[in-house]
Design an enzyme around this catalytic site. Structure first.
Site, mmCIF file in Angstrom:
data_model
loop_
_atom_site.group_PDB
_atom_site.id
_atom_site.type_symbol
_atom_site.label_atom_id
_atom_site.label_comp_id
_atom_site.label_asym_id
_atom_site.label_seq_id
_atom_site.Cartn_x
_atom_site.Cartn_y
_atom_site.Cartn_z
ATOM 1 C CG HIS A 189 13.623 6.043 -6.376
ATOM 2 N ND1 HIS A 189 13.014 6.143 -5.145
ATOM 3 C CD2 HIS A 189 13.762 7.313 -6.828
ATOM 4 C CE1 HIS A 189 12.800 7.421 -4.866
ATOM 5 N NE2 HIS A 189 13.248 8.153 -5.871
ATOM 6 C CE LYS A 195 15.771 -0.394 9.879
ATOM 7 N NZ LYS A 195 15.963 0.410 8.661
ATOM 8 C CG ASN A 200 7.047 -2.279 -9.648
ATOM 9 O OD1 ASN A 200 7.636 -2.290 -10.722
ATOM 10 N ND2 ASN A 200 6.510 -1.179 -9.148
ATOM 11 N N GLY A 251 1.798 -3.437 -4.725
ATOM 12 C CA GLY A 251 2.421 -4.644 -5.257
ATOM 13 C C GLY A 251 2.285 -4.838 -6.755
HETATM 14 C C1 GRF Z 1 6.935 1.949 -7.332
HETATM 15 O O1 GRF Z 1 6.598 3.054 -8.109
HETATM 16 C C2 GRF Z 1 8.407 1.940 -7.009
HETATM 17 O O2 GRF Z 1 9.176 2.686 -7.871
HETATM 18 C C3 GRF Z 1 8.476 2.577 -5.641
HETATM 19 O O3 GRF Z 1 7.287 2.215 -4.996
HETATM 20 C C4 GRF Z 1 6.272 1.983 -5.971
HETATM 21 C C5 GRF Z 1 5.639 0.676 -5.616
HETATM 22 O O4 GRF Z 1 4.487 0.430 -6.387
HETATM 23 N N1 GRF Z 1 9.670 2.167 -4.946
HETATM 24 P P1 GRF Z 1 3.796 -0.998 -6.356
HETATM 25 O O5 GRF Z 1 3.513 -1.318 -4.888
HETATM 26 O O6 GRF Z 1 4.748 -1.970 -6.952
HETATM 27 O O7 GRF Z 1 2.530 -0.867 -7.137
#
Ligand code: GRF
Length: 198
Positions: A112, A68, A17, A15
């Site tokens: 991504h 789903k 991000n 988390g």
């Molecule tokens: C990120 O590097 C993103 O690009 C990918 O998953 C990772 C998540 O990292 N989709 P975090 O959980 O936000 O630390």
């Protein structure tokens, strides 16, 4: 109508991000506010981050549903109750299905850790290292039914220093992600609100 778009973040893991998006939204200029975290792994670290930030969560175990469609229908309900208008996937380790895609057309984006269309899917960093490329990066894109296949919105490249391992490259990419993703979300949400006004 509020002058900030209500967004939900979907995440499955650490988390970092999520935190960068929430931190950005605390600036008064932010065009979005994070009103909900959706998480499909009850042990994920991101849940504590949300609690600390005072952001409501919906945590579920996919295996407790028959399909789903069933868990996505419940997610849609939660999103509606929270007034969510836009969705940011941030390390959500699951393909989005029809139920959510139809409800939030052109309103779901993902980040991504590669320069798509290179290295889609799992372990993008490992794929880049195995190929021996000298640069990689991060991509923000719209989500469709495929794996990291939707239209690209923004990309930023980073060099891979010689002898880097997976952790080094991951850290370099994440530094970029933490700037790029909130900024792109800010621009997108601004556009959605302008579109709603006209
Ligand atoms: C990120 O590097 C993103 O690009 C990918 O998953 C990772 C998540 O990292 N989709 P975090 O959980 O936000 O630390």
């Amino acid at each position: 109508m509020s002058n900030r778009l209500k967004i939900a973040v979907f995440a499955s893991g650490n988390g970092s991000n999520f935190t960068s998006i929430v931190d950005f939204s605390s600036h008064s200029q932010s065009s979005f506010e994070v009103v909900l975290l959706i998480c499909d792994r009850p042990q994920a670290k991101v849940i504590n981050r949300a609690k600390q930030a005072g952001i409501p969560t919906f945590v579920f175990s996919p295996k407790q549903y028959e399909s789903k469609e069933q868990f996505e229908s419940e997610i849609v309900q939660k999103l509606h109750v929270a007034g969510v208008q836009f969705i940011a996937l941030a390390g959500y380790m699951r393909l989005i299905g029809k139920t959510l895609l139809e409800e939030y057309k052109q309103r779901i984006v993902n980040i991504h850790p590669s320069l798509l269309p290179k290295f889609p899917g799992k372990d993008a960093v490992g794929q880049a290292l195995q190929k021996g490329v000298s640069e990689t990066g991060a991509t923000v894109h719209y989500v469709d039914e495929g794996m990291d296949t939707g239209p690209i919105i923004a990309q930023q490249s980073v060099p891979i220093p010689p002898n880097s391992d997976r952790d080094d490259v991951q850290a370099i990419i994440q530094q970029v992600e933490h700037q790029l993703y909130p900024q792109v979300l800010h621009e997108l949400c601004k556009k959605v609100m302008e579109g709603a006004k006209s």
